[in-house]
Write an enzyme that holds these catalytic residues in place. Structure first.
Site, mmCIF file in Angstrom:
data_model
loop_
_atom_site.group_PDB
_atom_site.id
_atom_site.type_symbol
_atom_site.label_atom_id
_atom_site.label_comp_id
_atom_site.label_asym_id
_atom_site.label_seq_id
_atom_site.Cartn_x
_atom_site.Cartn_y
_atom_site.Cartn_z
ATOM 1 N N ASP A 81 21.742 -3.848 -20.830
ATOM 2 C CA ASP A 81 20.336 -3.711 -20.460
ATOM 3 C C ASP A 81 20.070 -2.253 -20.078
ATOM 4 O O ASP A 81 20.921 -1.604 -19.450
ATOM 5 C CB ASP A 81 20.076 -4.644 -19.267
ATOM 6 C CG ASP A 81 18.632 -4.664 -18.845
ATOM 7 O OD1 ASP A 81 17.746 -4.634 -19.722
ATOM 8 O OD2 ASP A 81 18.379 -4.735 -17.616
ATOM 9 N N ASP A 103 16.925 2.337 -24.108
ATOM 10 C CA ASP A 103 15.642 2.573 -23.447
ATOM 11 C C ASP A 103 15.283 4.053 -23.509
ATOM 12 O O ASP A 103 15.747 4.844 -22.687
ATOM 13 C CB ASP A 103 15.716 2.087 -21.991
ATOM 14 C CG ASP A 103 14.403 2.313 -21.261
ATOM 15 O OD1 ASP A 103 13.452 2.846 -21.868
ATOM 16 O OD2 ASP A 103 14.332 1.954 -20.067
HETATM 17 P P1 13P Z 1 13.946 -7.625 -11.686
HETATM 18 O O1 13P Z 1 15.079 -6.990 -10.961
HETATM 19 O O2 13P Z 1 12.615 -7.270 -11.136
HETATM 20 O O3 13P Z 1 14.124 -9.086 -11.874
HETATM 21 O O4 13P Z 1 13.931 -6.980 -13.168
HETATM 22 C C1 13P Z 1 15.029 -7.209 -13.991
HETATM 23 C C2 13P Z 1 14.892 -6.456 -15.267
HETATM 24 O O5 13P Z 1 13.826 -6.308 -15.809
HETATM 25 C C3 13P Z 1 16.114 -5.936 -15.869
HETATM 26 O O6 13P Z 1 15.875 -5.210 -17.022
#
Ligand code: 13P
Length: 286
Positions: A81, A103
């Site tokens: 991520d 990203d």
């Molecule tokens: P939160 O920590 O607000 O749940 O967001 C998680 C997120 O978007 C990870 O990419």
């Protein structure tokens, strides 16, 4: 079993539900997420973000995450991520992650397109999938995801026509859009731009991703999914649930780490399972 984004998001898009991405930094969180997915008979995307590497280095996480995903009885996507650097994305692919997010959303538009296009070719050559971001999902003050910038202002919301152009030119398998959410805990309830989600989903073929899934209401989730969101990212809610459970257990009976760890696994499992139910990714009758 190991899966990539296409395996889990194409059915979600067709049938109108969303698959959750839950970020992890250690074995207990990972266990809780996989337990929830297996109990709910739900596909799941487990990730870690580049900004979380200090809490759980990529190589270490890959070591247990990939083998746990392989052994799971449900499809598990192992996803990087918010890969912010080319190096982190390449490392994740080399280590066997089945999916990455590159990203480049803070770069100028053409640069975002060029960098993500190049990385998409590389990821696809590995048989992996890739997510890009257009517009910019910012951070609430206490976000753990890292310094990704300020909370979105309207000017940084995703433009529908540009989203179509971006998805077509880059070949991304999923597209993160900015439509009113932010990473971390909200001080004020967020106001999502559902019309924008609908408009983008109407003209963009790639499944759409909503970041900043913690702190939204069940109704927010249902509307966002109805308008075309197929993947929802969550970290803060499971991160906080883990600590609250550990503190409760400590007050009750805790002396050492082995008293607290089962409470962490259980809390992450409960919170993840709740989200999966709302997202509609669980098997019928669960
Ligand atoms: P939160 O920590 O607000 O749940 O967001 C998680 C997120 O978007 C990870 O990419």
């Amino acid at each position: 079993m190991l899966a990539n984004l296409n395996d889990v998001l194409q059915p979600a898009r067709k049938k109108g539900y969303a698959v959750g991405l839950f970020n992890t930094v250690n074995m207990e969180m990972t266990r809780g997420i996989i337990h929830a997915a297996e109990r709910m008979h739900s596909p799941v995307i487990i990730g870690t973000a580049e900004a979380l590497f200090p809490y759980g280095p990529l190589e270490e996480i890959a070591g247990y995450l990939i083998s746990m995903a392989e052994k799971a009885t449900v499809p598990v996507v192992v996803h990087l991520d918010h890969g912010l650097s080319r190096g982190a994305c390449l490392k994740a692919l080399e280590l066997g992650f089945t999916s990455i997010m590159y990203d480049c959303s803070t770069d100028p538009y053409e640069e975002n397109c060029r960098k993500v296009r190049e990385m998409a070719d590389i990821a696809h050559a590995y048989g992996a999938t890739i997510e890009g971001e257009l517009g910019h999902v910012g951070d609430n003050a206490d976000s753990y995801e890292g310094e990704l910038g300020e909370t979105s202002a309207d000017g940084r919301y995703t433009d529908p026509d540009q989203a179509k152009d971006f998805a077509e030119r880059t070949g991304v398998d999923a597209l993160a859009i900015a439509a009113g959410t932010a990473h971390g805990a909200y001080k004020l309830p967020p106001k999502l731009d559902f019309a924008r989600i609908r408009e983008i989903a109407h003209i963009v073929e790639a499944p759409l991703v909503l970041h900043g899934g913690s702190g939204l209401t069940d109704e927010d989730f249902r509307c966002a999914i109805r308008e075309g969101i197929c993947k929802i990212n969550v970290f803060t809610d499971i991160n906080v649930a883990a600590v609250e459970a550990a503190l409760r257990r400590f007050d009750d009976m805790g002396k050492g780490i082995i008293d607290l760890l089962p409470a962490v696994v259980e809390a992450v499992e409960q919170e993840t399972g709740k989200k999966m139910k709302i997202f509609g990714s669980v098997a019928e009758g669960v």
